[in-house]
Each structure stands twice: as structure tokens, then as C-alpha cells.
Design a protein around this motif. Structure first.
Motif, PDB file in Angstrom:
ATOM      1  N   GLU A  76       1.068  -1.028  -0.104  1.00  0.00           N
ATOM      2  CA  GLU A  76       0.003   0.147   0.198  1.00  0.00           C
ATOM      3  C   GLU A  76       0.520   1.210  -0.216  1.00  0.00           C
ATOM      4  O   GLU A  76       0.648   2.132  -0.857  1.00  0.00           O
ATOM      5  N   HIS A  77       2.123   1.210   0.696  1.00  0.00           N
ATOM      6  CA  HIS A  77       3.259   2.370   0.336  1.00  0.00           C
ATOM      7  C   HIS A  77       3.754   2.261  -0.303  1.00  0.00           C
ATOM      8  O   HIS A  77       4.859   3.573   0.246  1.00  0.00           O
ATOM      9  N   GLN A  78       4.079   1.139  -0.791  1.00  0.00           N
ATOM     10  CA  GLN A  78       5.099   1.284  -2.257  1.00  0.00           C
ATOM     11  C   GLN A  78       6.613   0.669  -1.322  1.00  0.00           C
ATOM     12  O   GLN A  78       7.368   2.082  -1.585  1.00  0.00           O
ATOM     13  N   ILE A  79       6.628   0.283  -0.377  1.00  0.00           N
ATOM     14  CA  ILE A  79       8.117   0.415   0.181  1.00  0.00           C
ATOM     15  C   ILE A  79       8.498  -0.918  -0.247  1.00  0.00           C
ATOM     16  O   ILE A  79       7.459  -2.146  -0.052  1.00  0.00           O
ATOM     17  N   PRO A  80       9.217  -1.589   0.021  1.00  0.00           N
ATOM     18  CA  PRO A  80      10.087  -2.826  -0.155  1.00  0.00           C
ATOM     19  C   PRO A  80       9.596  -3.562   1.250  1.00  0.00           C
ATOM     20  O   PRO A  80      10.530  -2.880   2.144  1.00  0.00           O
ATOM     21  N   ILE A  81       9.663  -4.701   0.685  1.00  0.00           N
ATOM     22  CA  ILE A  81       9.701  -5.758   2.047  1.00  0.00           C
ATOM     23  C   ILE A  81      10.359  -7.202   2.280  1.00  0.00           C
ATOM     24  O   ILE A  81      10.628  -7.402   0.989  1.00  0.00           O
ATOM     25  N   TYR A  82      11.482  -6.851   3.343  1.00  0.00           N
ATOM     26  CA  TYR A  82      12.220  -8.672   2.537  1.00  0.00           C
ATOM     27  C   TYR A  82      12.056  -8.589   4.165  1.00  0.00           C
ATOM     28  O   TYR A  82      11.767  -9.173   4.909  1.00  0.00           O
ATOM     29  N   VAL A  83      11.189 -10.385   3.207  1.00  0.00           N
ATOM     30  CA  VAL A  83      11.266 -11.573   4.686  1.00  0.00           C
ATOM     31  C   VAL A  83      11.687 -12.215   4.713  1.00  0.00           C
ATOM     32  O   VAL A  83      12.283 -13.053   3.881  1.00  0.00           O
ATOM     33  N   ALA A  84      12.438 -13.499   6.021  1.00  0.00           N
ATOM     34  CA  ALA A  84      12.743 -14.341   6.106  1.00  0.00           C
ATOM     35  C   ALA A  84      12.150 -15.680   6.901  1.00  0.00           C
ATOM     36  O   ALA A  84      11.347 -14.996   8.713  1.00  0.00           O
ATOM     37  N   TYR A  85      12.618 -17.086   7.203  1.00  0.00           N
ATOM     38  CA  TYR A  85      11.347 -18.071   7.863  1.00  0.00           C
ATOM     39  C   TYR A  85      12.014 -18.400   8.935  1.00  0.00           C
ATOM     40  O   TYR A  85      13.647 -19.217   8.224  1.00  0.00           O
ATOM     41  N   PHE A  86      12.505 -18.210  10.161  1.00  0.00           N
ATOM     42  CA  PHE A  86      13.347 -19.003  11.177  1.00  0.00           C
ATOM     43  C   PHE A  86      13.150 -20.683  10.961  1.00  0.00           C
ATOM     44  O   PHE A  86      12.027 -21.173  10.714  1.00  0.00           O
ATOM     45  N   SER A  87      14.760 -21.065  10.907  1.00  0.00           N
ATOM     46  CA  SER A  87      14.829 -22.478  10.832  1.00  0.00           C
ATOM     47  C   SER A  87      15.198 -23.201  12.356  1.00  0.00           C
ATOM     48  O   SER A  87      16.799 -21.821  13.019  1.00  0.00           O
ATOM     49  N   GLY A  88      15.414 -23.732  12.643  1.00  0.00           N
ATOM     50  CA  GLY A  88      16.277 -24.362  13.664  1.00  0.00           C
ATOM     51  C   GLY A  88      16.495 -24.512  15.176  1.00  0.00           C
ATOM     52  O   GLY A  88      14.092 -24.412  15.155  1.00  0.00           O
ATOM     53  N   ALA A  89      16.074 -25.306  15.873  1.00  0.00           N
ATOM     54  CA  ALA A  89      15.874 -25.157  18.015  1.00  0.00           C
ATOM     55  C   ALA A  89      15.956 -23.482  18.481  1.00  0.00           C
ATOM     56  O   ALA A  89      16.705 -22.394  18.425  1.00  0.00           O
ATOM     57  N   PHE A  90      14.955 -23.674  18.974  1.00  0.00           N
ATOM     58  CA  PHE A  90      13.835 -22.031  18.210  1.00  0.00           C
ATOM     59  C   PHE A  90      14.853 -21.713  20.428  1.00  0.00           C
ATOM     60  O   PHE A  90      14.419 -22.119  21.100  1.00  0.00           O
ATOM     61  N   SER A  91      15.132 -20.659  20.343  1.00  0.00           N
ATOM     62  CA  SER A  91      15.691 -20.296  21.522  1.00  0.00           C
ATOM     63  C   SER A  91      15.524 -18.230  21.768  1.00  0.00           C
ATOM     64  O   SER A  91      15.705 -18.265  20.024  1.00  0.00           O
ATOM     65  N   GLU A  92      15.396 -17.287  22.632  1.00  0.00           N
ATOM     66  CA  GLU A  92      15.347 -16.123  21.759  1.00  0.00           C
ATOM     67  C   GLU A  92      16.907 -15.741  22.056  1.00  0.00           C
ATOM     68  O   GLU A  92      17.009 -14.758  20.041  1.00  0.00           O
ATOM     69  N   THR A  93      18.234 -16.433  22.095  1.00  0.00           N
ATOM     70  CA  THR A  93      19.334 -15.984  21.458  1.00  0.00           C
ATOM     71  C   THR A  93      19.480 -16.602  19.765  1.00  0.00           C
ATOM     72  O   THR A  93      20.135 -16.193  19.237  1.00  0.00           O
ATOM     73  N   ALA A  94      19.132 -18.077  19.795  1.00  0.00           N
ATOM     74  CA  ALA A  94      19.339 -18.027  18.140  1.00  0.00           C
ATOM     75  C   ALA A  94      18.372 -17.038  17.161  1.00  0.00           C
ATOM     76  O   ALA A  94      19.096 -16.588  16.466  1.00  0.00           O
TER      77      ALA A  94
END
Length: 201
Positions: free
Chosen positions: A75-93
Motif C-alpha cells: 500500500e505504501h510502496q515500500i520494499p519488504i524482505y521476509v525471512a523464516y526462522f529455522s532450527g531449534a528456537f531460543s531467544e539467542t538463536a
């Protein structure tokens, strides 16, 4: 709040050498406020902005947040980049994953400044965590609002404009402006060290 921040940016010439700015956006009140600020002042500050979002796939709402941000960017014509977390989740990871993604994006698309929505409450939590973990004097100084780092031939800036602003003030400002955002219920869950500090200490 916005006017004061614009004057500070101009006075300190933060973006004098940084015309392509990447904004880390989760969809929550802090980062959406930050996105709104940089969007409405992008021309005055002389910057091109883009959104970087990580879908951690840890909550049912994660895909809804991603879809919302994609629609906002379109809507605002701003580029967006998205990544998907993988692996064992933790706050540090999760944090390591995010910053690796941000650095790769900046190198690939020539963004030289990364802006995050860390605020005064985050700073207090960070100092407490480092104190508990036995950090030295440098560690106890907390996060810096503006930092330049070099990675190979790339010179990158990290900026945290909300670092002296309390989260309650950010939320109140967003409500006055009627800014859209998505609440993350895990912020109020005491299931990790940082959340425990936030809720109990």
C-alpha cells in the motif's frame, strides 16, 4: 516526540552518509511506530526505507503479522524482505538469525543503516541481564543509540532512536495517532529470562 527526534537527526547528521535505511519491523507497537516515523519523514531526512521482517513461526499469529506487513508495504510502496526462522528456537538463536539476515540484506541491497525499535525498557532489561550474567564494566554500559561497524568492505550503522523513550510513552503516542500494530502475547509471558525480568523485576 517525532519533531524532537527529527531535529536530533538533523543536528547530528545521522543520515548524512546513509541514504538507504533498513528498518527491523516485527509488527508490534514499537517497530510500527518507528516505521511510521521514518515513512512520514523519509523525504525530509533524505532517505529511502525498506522493511526487514522475520517470521519466527512460533505463534499462530506469525503468518497474520507477515501478511499484514506485506499489505502495508504494498500500500505504501515500500520494499519488504521476509525471512523464516529455522532450527531449534531460543531467544539467542532468534536474535542471531535476525541479525545475520539483516547483515546479508544490507550487503546484497546496499543498505548502510539498520534501525531497530529498542527502547528504554529494553535497555534496563539488557543491563539487568548482563549484571546477572556477570558482565564487566563495558557490558553494564548497555546498548548504544548509534554505532558504526565495519564488515569487510561494508560500513554499517546501527541506530536505536527509541532507546531513551519508555515503552509506555511509545504505546501512548501510537494510540493518540491511532497507529495500527499487532500485540505479541509472548511479551507478557514469563517463559524466558528477559520476560521474567520484565514481569517480575
Amino acid at each position: 516526540m517525532y519533531d524532537k527526534l527529527v531535529k536530533e537527526i538533523q543536528k547530528k547528521a545521522y543520515f548524512a552518509k546513509h541514504k538507504k535505511v533498513l528498518i527491523a519491523v516485527s509488527g508490534g507497537v514499537d517497530s510500527m511506530n518507528l516505521l511510521h516515523f521514518l515513512y512520514i519523514y523519509r523525504k525530509k531526512l533524505g532517505v529511502d526505507i525498506a522493511i526487514a521482517h522475520v517470521n519466527h513461526k512460533q505463534r499462530l499469529e506469525s503468518d497474520t503479522e507477515e501478511a499484514y506487513l506485506r499489505e502495508w508495504a504494498k500500500e505504501h510502496q515500500i520494499p519488504i524482505y521476509v525471512a523464516y526462522f529455522s532450527g531449534a528456537f531460543s531467544e539467542t538463536a532468534a536474535r542471531d538469525f535476525r541479525y545475520k539476515f539483516f547483515k546479508e540484506l544490507m550487503a546484497e541491497h546496499s543498505y548502510t543503516a539498520l534501525v531497530t525499535a529498542h527502547h528504554a525498557d529494553d535497555q534496563a532489561e539488557t543491563v539487568l541481564m548482563r549484571l546477572i550474567q556477570g558482565a564487566g564494566v563495558n557490558g553494564l554500559s548497555g546498548m548504544q543509540p548509534w554505532r558504526i561497524q565495519t564488515q569487510g568492505a561494508q560500513r554499517m550503522a546501527l541506530w536505536r532512536p527509541w532507546l531513551t523513550v519508555k515503552r509506555a510513552n511509545i504505546s501512548n503516542y501510537a494510540q493518540r495517532l491511532k497507529l495500527p500494530y499487532i500485540d505479541d502475547p509472548t511479551n507478557d509471558a514469563g517463559d524466558n529470562v528477559r520476560s521474567g525480568l520484565r514481569l517480575d523485576i
